[in-house]
Structure formats: structure tokens, C-alpha cells
Write an enzyme that holds these catalytic residues in place. Structure first.
Site, PDB file in Angstrom:
ATOM      1  N   ASP A 111      33.271  -5.133  -3.648  1.00  0.00           N
ATOM      2  CA  ASP A 111      34.573  -5.074  -4.316  1.00  0.00           C
ATOM      3  C   ASP A 111      34.740  -3.749  -5.069  1.00  0.00           C
ATOM      4  O   ASP A 111      35.844  -3.409  -5.491  1.00  0.00           O
ATOM      5  CB  ASP A 111      34.644  -6.201  -5.350  1.00  0.00           C
ATOM      6  CG  ASP A 111      35.668  -7.250  -5.012  1.00  0.00           C
ATOM      7  OD1 ASP A 111      36.540  -6.975  -4.183  1.00  0.00           O
ATOM      8  OD2 ASP A 111      35.579  -8.337  -5.590  1.00  0.00           O
ATOM      9  N   GLN A 169      35.281 -14.023  -6.253  1.00  0.00           N
ATOM     10  CA  GLN A 169      36.749 -14.011  -6.268  1.00  0.00           C
ATOM     11  C   GLN A 169      37.271 -14.145  -7.697  1.00  0.00           C
ATOM     12  O   GLN A 169      36.808 -14.987  -8.471  1.00  0.00           O
ATOM     13  CB  GLN A 169      37.286 -15.153  -5.379  1.00  0.00           C
ATOM     14  CG  GLN A 169      38.787 -15.187  -5.223  1.00  0.00           C
ATOM     15  CD  GLN A 169      39.357 -14.004  -4.442  1.00  0.00           C
ATOM     16  OE1 GLN A 169      38.660 -13.308  -3.718  1.00  0.00           O
ATOM     17  NE2 GLN A 169      40.639 -13.766  -4.599  1.00  0.00           N
ATOM     18  N   LYS A 225      39.062 -13.900   4.003  1.00  0.00           N
ATOM     19  CA  LYS A 225      37.955 -12.924   3.969  1.00  0.00           C
ATOM     20  C   LYS A 225      36.789 -13.417   4.825  1.00  0.00           C
ATOM     21  O   LYS A 225      36.224 -12.646   5.604  1.00  0.00           O
ATOM     22  CB  LYS A 225      37.498 -12.704   2.519  1.00  0.00           C
ATOM     23  CG  LYS A 225      38.507 -11.917   1.691  1.00  0.00           C
ATOM     24  CD  LYS A 225      38.204 -11.923   0.189  1.00  0.00           C
ATOM     25  CE  LYS A 225      39.319 -11.233  -0.592  1.00  0.00           C
ATOM     26  NZ  LYS A 225      39.150 -11.270  -2.049  1.00  0.00           N
TER      27      LYS A 225
HETATM   28  N1  GUN Z   1      41.492 -11.383  -6.676  1.00  0.00           N
HETATM   29  C1  GUN Z   1      42.596 -10.712  -6.253  1.00  0.00           C
HETATM   30  N2  GUN Z   1      42.232  -9.578  -5.618  1.00  0.00           N
HETATM   31  C2  GUN Z   1      40.888  -9.535  -5.636  1.00  0.00           C
HETATM   32  C3  GUN Z   1      39.930  -8.618  -5.128  1.00  0.00           C
HETATM   33  O1  GUN Z   1      40.237  -7.587  -4.526  1.00  0.00           O
HETATM   34  N3  GUN Z   1      38.634  -8.945  -5.347  1.00  0.00           N
HETATM   35  C4  GUN Z   1      38.264 -10.064  -6.016  1.00  0.00           C
HETATM   36  N4  GUN Z   1      36.957 -10.283  -6.205  1.00  0.00           N
HETATM   37  N5  GUN Z   1      39.120 -10.925  -6.497  1.00  0.00           N
HETATM   38  C5  GUN Z   1      40.425 -10.672  -6.295  1.00  0.00           C
END
Ligand code: GUN
Length: 293
Positions: free
Chosen positions: A120, A97, A53
């Protein structure tokens, strides 16, 4: 043979548009979009996602901030860090995350993120907007928004008359996915671990979306001939054929079965995965543009 929906190609097109949008925003207003990613603990898979990311944010011409916190951090400390990022006018997007280490509760942390910076789309304000059918004014959760664009590749934007089945009811994916399919006029069934005769329900689906986290659970006889199959699973399984101790990524769908029966299918890897990151970049640009307006 089913058509393979190339998520990488669709994601690359989004990334190109976002990169151009970021450059225009900076030229016109002097503002560079900034994504702050928070990671707690040292789970290698989570670190790999977060690094991807941050890398993509830089590639789009964004500022990228990464805050790596020790696994034993206190709930209040994490929430204070989020509060600080909320107040920082140079930060436009905040992502914490998931999953968090067991002693931390994710809900108050997600609730602490300002809805305007919740790239998100998991905050109750943004989730609530999706629930009432407002897909415009908030920020959409990245994975379902990306999966919807892959559905659109096959069916266009109006899913009137089509039956959609979503397996999995998580807040992160299943619930918002079902609501977005509904907003596009599909007739939606949400299936989950307590559903009776799951294969029979899946066989009614013109659009079958699997998000259960179990490798190869969806078999050929679960799939209606000609259906569109969207595989959201990312499961690591042993791959001794590639050498001792080697592993590989597979989805929730038995791809070889789906390829023979479905009309279109998203592969793993290279389907929904790249779309999640692309939509995160798109949300970050949107948040930055709104901050300037
Ligand atoms: N963990 C797995 N997928 C995601 C996501 O799309 N966002 C976040 N914050 N954590 C994740």
C-alpha cells in the site's frame, strides 16, 4: 469536449504486464507472488474492495490470502497477525484495508507492516522515501501512483512549468500525490478544507486533482479551460432515475461541467479506481521480485 482518460484501458495494460512478469518470475525462480489482504469488520463497501483485490491477484497468477477478522478484535491481536505475515517467507505483500473500526488505531498497524511487504506504500519508511524524492527504491502508494500514470497519459513524465492543485491532504492520497507531482517538476499547491477561496485556487491549475470525498463538489467554474482533471472521489449517491432505492457512483467533480471545460478528465467509475488495483498488483510483483533477488 474534453478527452476522457480511460483508466480501465491503462489499468488493463498494467495488469497484462504484471501477469506476464509473475509468470516469468515463477518460471525462473519457482516463486509465485503472494498478496495477503486483511479486513476487519463487516463494512460492505470495504468487503467489495477487498474481494476485487483478491480476485485480481488470482487473475494475475498470484497466491491470494484473505484474513477476515471480527469488528471487535483487539489492537494487539491485529498487530500480531501482521507480525506473523511479516515472518512468512511465502507472503510478499500485506494490505490492511482501511478504515479500521473506531476502537482501533491504524497508525501502529501500518507501522507494523514490514516496509518490504507494504504494498500500500503507507508505512513511514515508504512514505518518507516519497517525501525525499526517492520514487524508486521503496513501494509507492497505489492510488497516487496510478493517478500519476493517468497524468502522464496527457502530459508525459515532465510537468515542468505546469501548475498542479491537489484538493485533500490525506496520508493515503493527497500528501503523496502532491509530492509525486513535485518530483515530476510541477508547481504544486495543496488545498484542503481550511483553504480560503478554493474555487479561485483551483482555477490556477493546469492539473487539478480532487480527493475530498464530496460528490460533485468541483464545478465548471473551478476549472481552468483546457486543464487536466483527475477525479479521485468515489461517492455513492441516490439514483431514483434507475428505480426506487437505487444508487450510483460519482466523483468529486461534476463530470458534465468538466467535460465541457477541461482538456482531459478521468471518469468515475472507470478512471482512477481501476488504476489503484493495478498498482497494487504491480507493487506485489515488485515485492516478490525483490524477495527473490
Ligand atoms: N481504503 C480505501 N483505499 C484504500 C487503499 O488504497 N488501501 C487500503 N489499505 N485501504 C483503503
Amino acid at each position: 469536449m474534453a478527452r476522457t482518460i480511460d483508466g480501465k484501458q491503462v489499468a488493463n495494460a498494467i495488469i497484462a504486464t504484471v501477469t506476464e512478469g509473475a509468470s516469468t518470475l515463477e518460471f525462473q525462480s519457482g516463486v509465485k507472488p503472494c498478496l495477503a489482504v486483511v479486513i476487519v469488520g463487516d463494512d460492505p463497501a470495504s468487503h467489495a474492495y477487498v474481494n476485487a483485490k483478491s480476485r485480481m491477484a488470482k487473475q494475475c497468477g498470484f497466491h491470494s490470502i484473505q484474513r477476515s477478522l471480527p469488528a471487535d478484535i483487539k489492537q494487539e491481536t491485529l498487530e500480531e497477525l501482521v507480525a506473523g505475515l511479516n515472518l512468512d517467507p511465502n507472503v510478499h505483500g500485506i494490505l490492511v484495508q482501511l478504515p479500521l473500526p473506531k476502537h482501533l488505531s491504524p497508525e501502529p498497524v501500518i507501522a507494523a507492516i514490514s516496509p518490504d511487504k507494504d504494498v500500500d506504500g503507507l508505512n513511514v519508511i515508504n512514505a518518507g522515501k516519497v517525501a525525499v524524492g526517492d520514487l524508486q527504491s521503496g513501494l509507492l502508494p497505489c492510488t497516487p501512483a496510478g493517478a500519476m500514470l493517468l497524468v502522464e497519459e496527457v502530459h508525459g513524465r515532465d510537468l515542468s512549468g505546469l501548475n498542479a492543485v491537489v484538493i485533500g491532504r490525506s496520508n493515503l492520497f493527497g500528501k503523496p500525490m502532491a509530492l509525486m507531482l513535485l518530483a515530476a517538476n510541477a508547481t504544486v499547491t495543496m488545498a484542503h478544507s481550511r483553504t480560503r477561496d478554493l474555487p479561485a485556487i483551483c482555477r490556477t491549475a493546469d492539473i487539478l486533482v480532487a480527493a475530498v470525498g464530496r460528490a460533485h463538489m468541483v464545478r465548471g467554474d473551478w476549472i481552468k479551460p483546457g486543464a487536466t482533471v483527475i477525479d479521485v472521489g468515489i461517492n455513492r449517491i441516490p439514483a431514483p432515475e434507475n428505480g426506487e432505492g437505487k444508487t450510483r457512483l460519482v466523483g468529486d467533480v461534476m463530470l458534465a461541467d468538466a467535460a465541457c471545460i477541461a482538456g482531459a478528465v478521468t471518469p468515475v467509475p472507470g478512471g482512477v479506481g481501476p488504476m489503484t488495483i493495478a498498482m497494487l498488483m504491480s507493487n506485489t510483483l515488485k515485492a516478490a521480485q525483490r524477495a527473490v533477488d
